[in-house]
Design an enzyme around this catalytic site. Structure first.
Site, PDB file in Angstrom:
ATOM      1  N   SER A   6       0.768  -1.018   0.086  1.00  0.00           N
ATOM      2  CA  SER A   6       0.024  -0.037  -0.166  1.00  0.00           C
ATOM      3  C   SER A   6       0.891   1.288   0.075  1.00  0.00           C
ATOM      4  O   SER A   6       1.610   1.331   0.609  1.00  0.00           O
ATOM      5  CB  SER A   6      -0.958   0.068   1.124  1.00  0.00           C
ATOM      6  OG  SER A   6      -1.471   1.280   1.483  1.00  0.00           O
ATOM      7  N   HIS A  31      -0.783  -1.344  -4.228  1.00  0.00           N
ATOM      8  CA  HIS A  31      -2.125  -0.811  -3.863  1.00  0.00           C
ATOM      9  C   HIS A  31      -2.272   0.640  -3.555  1.00  0.00           C
ATOM     10  O   HIS A  31      -1.350   1.329  -2.788  1.00  0.00           O
ATOM     11  CB  HIS A  31      -2.281  -1.631  -2.524  1.00  0.00           C
ATOM     12  CG  HIS A  31      -3.558  -1.497  -2.081  1.00  0.00           C
ATOM     13  ND1 HIS A  31      -4.561  -2.463  -2.478  1.00  0.00           N
ATOM     14  CD2 HIS A  31      -4.043  -0.597  -1.069  1.00  0.00           C
ATOM     15  CE1 HIS A  31      -5.709  -2.159  -1.494  1.00  0.00           C
ATOM     16  NE2 HIS A  31      -5.502  -1.073  -0.809  1.00  0.00           N
ATOM     17  N   ASP A  33      -4.391   3.580  -2.276  1.00  0.00           N
ATOM     18  CA  ASP A  33      -5.629   3.833  -1.245  1.00  0.00           C
ATOM     19  C   ASP A  33      -6.349   5.296  -1.626  1.00  0.00           C
ATOM     20  O   ASP A  33      -5.788   6.406  -1.297  1.00  0.00           O
ATOM     21  CB  ASP A  33      -5.186   3.766   0.102  1.00  0.00           C
ATOM     22  CG  ASP A  33      -5.076   2.400   0.527  1.00  0.00           C
ATOM     23  OD1 ASP A  33      -6.089   1.541   0.273  1.00  0.00           O
ATOM     24  OD2 ASP A  33      -3.943   1.987   0.959  1.00  0.00           O
ATOM     25  N   MET A  35      -9.226   7.807  -0.628  1.00  0.00           N
ATOM     26  CA  MET A  35     -10.216   8.167   0.519  1.00  0.00           C
ATOM     27  C   MET A  35     -10.821   9.692   0.114  1.00  0.00           C
ATOM     28  O   MET A  35     -10.008  10.578  -0.188  1.00  0.00           O
ATOM     29  CB  MET A  35      -9.589   8.104   1.654  1.00  0.00           C
ATOM     30  CG  MET A  35      -8.858   6.975   1.978  1.00  0.00           C
ATOM     31  SD  MET A  35      -8.307   6.905   3.739  1.00  0.00           S
ATOM     32  CE  MET A  35      -6.962   5.194   3.420  1.00  0.00           C
ATOM     33  N   HIS A  64      -7.974   0.853  -4.779  1.00  0.00           N
ATOM     34  CA  HIS A  64      -8.977   0.624  -3.756  1.00  0.00           C
ATOM     35  C   HIS A  64      -9.682   2.169  -3.441  1.00  0.00           C
ATOM     36  O   HIS A  64      -9.099   3.064  -2.820  1.00  0.00           O
ATOM     37  CB  HIS A  64      -8.223   0.317  -2.418  1.00  0.00           C
ATOM     38  CG  HIS A  64      -9.203  -0.190  -1.444  1.00  0.00           C
ATOM     39  ND1 HIS A  64      -8.497  -0.378   0.053  1.00  0.00           N
ATOM     40  CD2 HIS A  64     -10.531  -0.328  -1.160  1.00  0.00           C
ATOM     41  CE1 HIS A  64      -9.625  -0.568   0.781  1.00  0.00           C
ATOM     42  NE2 HIS A  64     -10.612  -0.578   0.147  1.00  0.00           N
ATOM     43  N   MET A  66     -12.155   4.068  -1.854  1.00  0.00           N
ATOM     44  CA  MET A  66     -12.719   4.309  -0.293  1.00  0.00           C
ATOM     45  C   MET A  66     -13.732   5.773  -0.333  1.00  0.00           C
ATOM     46  O   MET A  66     -13.309   6.559   0.143  1.00  0.00           O
ATOM     47  CB  MET A  66     -12.054   4.276   0.773  1.00  0.00           C
ATOM     48  CG  MET A  66     -11.567   2.863   1.076  1.00  0.00           C
ATOM     49  SD  MET A  66      -9.982   2.719   2.268  1.00  0.00           S
ATOM     50  CE  MET A  66      -8.704   3.154   0.846  1.00  0.00           C
ATOM     51  N   MET A 135     -11.546  -6.450   4.383  1.00  0.00           N
ATOM     52  CA  MET A 135     -11.092  -5.334   5.069  1.00  0.00           C
ATOM     53  C   MET A 135     -10.664  -6.273   6.401  1.00  0.00           C
ATOM     54  O   MET A 135     -11.745  -6.404   6.986  1.00  0.00           O
ATOM     55  CB  MET A 135     -11.712  -4.230   5.396  1.00  0.00           C
ATOM     56  CG  MET A 135     -11.812  -3.332   4.037  1.00  0.00           C
ATOM     57  SD  MET A 135     -10.375  -2.748   3.410  1.00  0.00           S
ATOM     58  CE  MET A 135      -9.396  -2.010   4.580  1.00  0.00           C
ATOM     59  N   ASP A 173      -6.841  -6.914   3.349  1.00  0.00           N
ATOM     60  CA  ASP A 173      -6.197  -5.335   3.497  1.00  0.00           C
ATOM     61  C   ASP A 173      -6.246  -4.984   5.064  1.00  0.00           C
ATOM     62  O   ASP A 173      -7.426  -4.661   5.354  1.00  0.00           O
ATOM     63  CB  ASP A 173      -6.921  -4.364   2.633  1.00  0.00           C
ATOM     64  CG  ASP A 173      -6.125  -3.088   2.478  1.00  0.00           C
ATOM     65  OD1 ASP A 173      -5.270  -2.931   3.224  1.00  0.00           O
ATOM     66  OD2 ASP A 173      -7.005  -2.132   1.765  1.00  0.00           O
TER      67      ASP A 173
HETATM   68  C1  DX5 Z   1      -6.639   1.160   5.084  1.00  0.00           C
HETATM   69  C2  DX5 Z   1      -6.161   1.099   3.720  1.00  0.00           C
HETATM   70  C3  DX5 Z   1      -5.021   0.144   3.824  1.00  0.00           C
HETATM   71  C4  DX5 Z   1      -3.749   0.470   4.374  1.00  0.00           C
HETATM   72  C5  DX5 Z   1      -3.084  -0.602   4.883  1.00  0.00           C
HETATM   73  O1  DX5 Z   1      -8.045   2.041   5.033  1.00  0.00           O
HETATM   74  O2  DX5 Z   1      -7.265   0.483   2.898  1.00  0.00           O
HETATM   75  O3  DX5 Z   1      -4.865  -0.363   2.517  1.00  0.00           O
HETATM   76  O4  DX5 Z   1      -2.864   1.465   3.971  1.00  0.00           O
HETATM   77  O5  DX5 Z   1      -2.131  -0.233   5.815  1.00  0.00           O
HETATM   78  P1  DX5 Z   1      -1.479  -1.066   6.844  1.00  0.00           P
HETATM   79  O6  DX5 Z   1      -0.892  -2.171   5.870  1.00  0.00           O
HETATM   80  O7  DX5 Z   1      -0.363  -0.501   7.380  1.00  0.00           O
HETATM   81  O8  DX5 Z   1      -2.526  -1.694   7.792  1.00  0.00           O
HETATM   82 ZN    ZN Z   2      -6.388  -0.308   0.981  1.00  0.00          ZN
END
Ligand code: DX5
Ligand code: ZN
Length: 220
Positions: A6, A31, A33, A35, A64, A66, A135, A173
């Site tokens: 990530s 990956h 993320d 948000m 991903h 979110m 998740m 994840d």
């Molecule tokens: C959480 C994200 C993850 C996150 C994982 O909301 O979707 O992808 O970055 O990070 P770690 O591996 O540090 O939990």
């Molecule tokens: Zn993620």
């Protein structure tokens, strides 16, 4: 097992350096993320960063989302160069539409489930899925602790997929570490997302961290 580091835990000022180090460590997925501050209580990165990553790498961009009602932005994220686009089951009343939009654009479609969301949320869209993302933390932040209940969910999902006879990848994840990745893979996960465990102790440790995660997975 495919490791999907990530980039949330990467150094955003030196993103292309970190991507190169990951590639040199033989990583296949990245990956990303995304948000929006509404679906999750945090804001990260969006379409321009996916586009920029696409310019510097041929690795699989595992994006991903979110974000609330992701169908509004699926076209943009596909055009930006995503390879896999994952939407949350909780983020839209039109999950099937969102998944088919992704596939119509020639990309792989994933559905993510929050820790409290039951597997029944995807049982009617198995035909539209290439990946299910379990998740193992509540999404929003890197560096959280793995919720062990996710292991049973992975096992049950594996059964559901095996029974269906479809080829759908199981991804996990949140809170994945060299200590727990073995159990996660044993439970049935094929794609493991890891942010803090990949980037811990600075960029010089990336190759080492990747090797540790992969070794632990292999030994499982
Ligand atoms: C959480 C994200 C993850 C996150 C994982 O909301 O979707 O992808 O970055 O990070 P770690 O591996 O540090 O939990
Ligand atoms: Zn993620």
């Amino acid at each position: 097992m495919i490791l999907s580091p990530s980039l949330l835990s990467a150094d955003f000022v030196n993103l292309s350096r970190d991507v190169e180090l990951l590639k040199a460590a033989n990583v296949k997925y990245l990956h990303v993320d995304v948000m929006d501050g509404i679906f999750v209580p945090n804001i990260t990165i969006g379409i321009p960063v996916v586009k920029a990553l696409r310019r510097v790498t041929d690795l699989t961009l595992d994006v991903h989302l979110m974000i609330d009602r992701p169908e509004r932005y699926i076209d943009d994220f596909c055009k930006a160069g995503s390879d896999i686009l994952t939407v949350h089951t909780e983020s839209t009343p039109h999950l099937q539409r969102a998944l088919s939009m992704i596939r119509e654009r020639g990309k792989k479609a994933g559905a993510a489930l929050n820790p409290s969301t039951p597997l029944s949320a995807i049982e009617n869209v198995l035909d539209d899925l290439d990946m299910v993302l379990i998740m193992s933390v509540n999404p929003g932040f890197g560096g959280q602790k793995f919720i062990p209940q996710a292991l049973n969910k992975i096992k049950a999902l594996k059964e559901m997929i095996d029974e269906s006879g479809k080829s759908i990848a199981i991804a996990v994840d949140g809170g994945v570490t060299a200590e727990n990745i073995g159990q996660i893979v044993k439970a049935g996960a094929e794609v493991c997302v890891a942010g803090s465990a990949t980037f811990r102790d600075g960029y010089k440790m990336i190759a080492n961290n990747v090797a540790m995660l992969e070794d632990s997975a292999r030994r499982a």
